[in-house]
Design a protein around this motif. Structure first.
Motif, PDB file in Angstrom:
ATOM      1  N   ASP A  51       1.061  -1.134  -0.317  1.00 37.17           N
ATOM      2  CA  ASP A  51       0.134  -0.238  -0.009  1.00 37.17           C
ATOM      3  C   ASP A  51       0.629   1.119  -0.015  1.00 37.17           C
ATOM      4  OD1 ASP A  51      -2.524  -1.501   0.185  1.00 37.17           O
ATOM      5  OD2 ASP A  51      -2.558  -1.262   1.960  1.00 37.17           O
ATOM      6  N   SER A  52       0.595   2.393  -0.635  1.00 34.52           N
ATOM      7  CA  SER A  52       1.525   3.718  -0.597  1.00 34.52           C
ATOM      8  C   SER A  52       0.253   4.761  -0.941  1.00 34.52           C
ATOM      9  CB  SER A  52       2.062   3.647  -1.924  1.00 34.52           C
ATOM     10  OG  SER A  52       2.924   4.592  -2.146  1.00 34.52           O
ATOM     11  N   LYS A  53       0.006   5.811  -0.330  1.00 36.41           N
ATOM     12  CA  LYS A  53      -0.888   6.364  -0.529  1.00 36.41           C
ATOM     13  C   LYS A  53      -0.071   7.382  -1.514  1.00 36.41           C
ATOM     14  CE  LYS A  53      -2.121   7.334   4.409  1.00 36.41           C
ATOM     15  NZ  LYS A  53      -2.420   8.085   5.219  1.00 36.41           N
ATOM     16  N   ARG A  54       1.302   7.362  -1.250  1.00 34.29           N
ATOM     17  CA  ARG A  54       2.040   8.548  -2.401  1.00 34.29           C
ATOM     18  C   ARG A  54       1.510   8.144  -4.284  1.00 34.29           C
ATOM     19  NH1 ARG A  54       6.447  11.702  -2.762  1.00 34.29           N
ATOM     20  NH2 ARG A  54       6.499  10.805  -0.207  1.00 34.29           N
ATOM     21  N   TYR A  55       1.745   6.827  -4.172  1.00 29.83           N
ATOM     22  CA  TYR A  55       0.950   5.960  -5.811  1.00 29.83           C
ATOM     23  C   TYR A  55      -0.466   5.478  -6.052  1.00 29.83           C
ATOM     24  CZ  TYR A  55       6.045   6.380  -6.471  1.00 29.83           C
ATOM     25  OH  TYR A  55       7.223   6.355  -6.483  1.00 29.83           O
ATOM     26  N   ALA A  56      -0.926   5.774  -5.289  1.00 27.87           N
ATOM     27  CA  ALA A  56      -2.829   4.899  -4.870  1.00 27.87           C
ATOM     28  C   ALA A  56      -3.122   5.895  -6.493  1.00 27.87           C
ATOM     29  CB  ALA A  56      -3.565   5.150  -3.883  1.00 27.87           C
ATOM     30  N   GLU A  57      -3.716   6.408  -6.196  1.00 29.76           N
ATOM     31  CA  GLU A  57      -4.721   6.614  -7.218  1.00 29.76           C
ATOM     32  C   GLU A  57      -4.090   6.516  -8.217  1.00 29.76           C
ATOM     33  OE1 GLU A  57      -6.405  11.620  -8.690  1.00 29.76           O
ATOM     34  OE2 GLU A  57      -5.349  11.589  -6.481  1.00 29.76           O
TER      35      GLU A  57
END
Length: 280
Positions: free
Chosen positions: A199-205
């Protein structure tokens, strides 16, 4: 008789090519990774098509394949080797496990080299042998979240160029087939690699957007038969071309890429690769 060793024959472009060549009366040695896929392929082909299970990342397996083909050919030459086997691994390079990058290069780069090395003596038995690599438009143009895949296909471009020069004195032609997007299982497998990333908020989108783009590509892209027809052309042409782009995108996008400044292309590529999620 024209004879062809074809890797990646279990699905997608490889299966379509194997069946097309078989219908054309060409003797096909169809190499598959999964024996079950080989059984399905054999049921749709003539008795002259033979199925061989191989792991292109395992040298002993590749050598055994070459020995099987040599045994079946007897003293006859092999006309062509067509390197189709490949995988697509997607994801930001920052999050991609190094093992995944290594596997991507092993399958898509080292594998084709290994197969070609092992069958060159069979091609040299005759005159005018062919080595064909199935590359990609992605070997000429790179976009985000597919760096490992692009690296493998860029490498095939270099390998094809070098080997074309090295084999010219032997009369062996080397061609690279460069498809644009094609509806094959490769896209679904690429989605699976995205699903396994941490999981990665930086790349999620962006990952969600690329996941949707890949799913659409697996449904809406042209089918593999168009690529199979071009591969057959490369095998049978009296004077094969060095490169065969397949599809409008493969013909147009690399040319545009060479003319457009890097940062302008980056912006366009970022918009294109995130469009899938925005359209939902």
């Amino acid at each position: 008789m024209t004879s062809v060793l074809l890797t990646g024959a279990g699905s997608g472009i490889g299966a379509a090519t194997a069946l097309r060549l078989d219908r054309a009366g060409i003797r096909v040695f169809a190499a598959v990774h999964d024996a079950a896929d080989g059984e399905i392929l054999a049921r749709g082909a003539s008795a002259s098509l033979s199925v061989h299970t191989v792991d292109v990342t395992n040298r002993a397996s590749v050598e055994a394949l070459a020995e099987e083909v040599s045994s079946q050919l007897g003293s006859e030459p092999l006309t062509a080797v067509v390197n189709v086997a490949g995988e697509g691994i997607a994801g930001p390079l920052e999050l991609l496990p190094v093992e995944s990058l290594r596997h991507q290069l092993d399958v898509n780069v080292v594998g084709p080299v290994s197969v070609t090395q092992c069958v060159l003596p069979l091609l040299r038995r005759g005159r005018g042998g062919r080595v064909i690599f199935v590359g990609s438009m992605g070997g000429l143009v790179a976009v985000q979240l597919a760096g490992a895949y692009h690296a493998s296909k860029y490498a095939i471009e270099a390998i094809g160029d070098a080997w074309r020069q090295e084999l010219a004195p032997d009369g062996i032609a080397v061609s690279i087939v460069e498809p644009g997007p094609v509806a094959t299982p490769l896209w679904a497998k690429a989605v699976e690699t995205l699903d396994k990333l941490p999981d990665s908020k930086r790349y999620a989108e962006r990952i969600d957007a690329v996941r949707e783009t890949l799913r659409k590509a697996s449904k809406n892209s042209p089918n593999a038969d168009k690529v199979a027809a071009v591969i057959q052309q490369a095998i049978l042409a009296e004077k094969p071309r060095t490169r065969y782009p397949v599809g409008v995108a493969a013909m147009v996008v690399p040319k545009i890429r060479r003319l457009v400044p890097d940062r302008l292309f980056d912006k366009a590529a970022q918009q294109a690769t995130t469009k899938g999620a925005k359209d939902e």
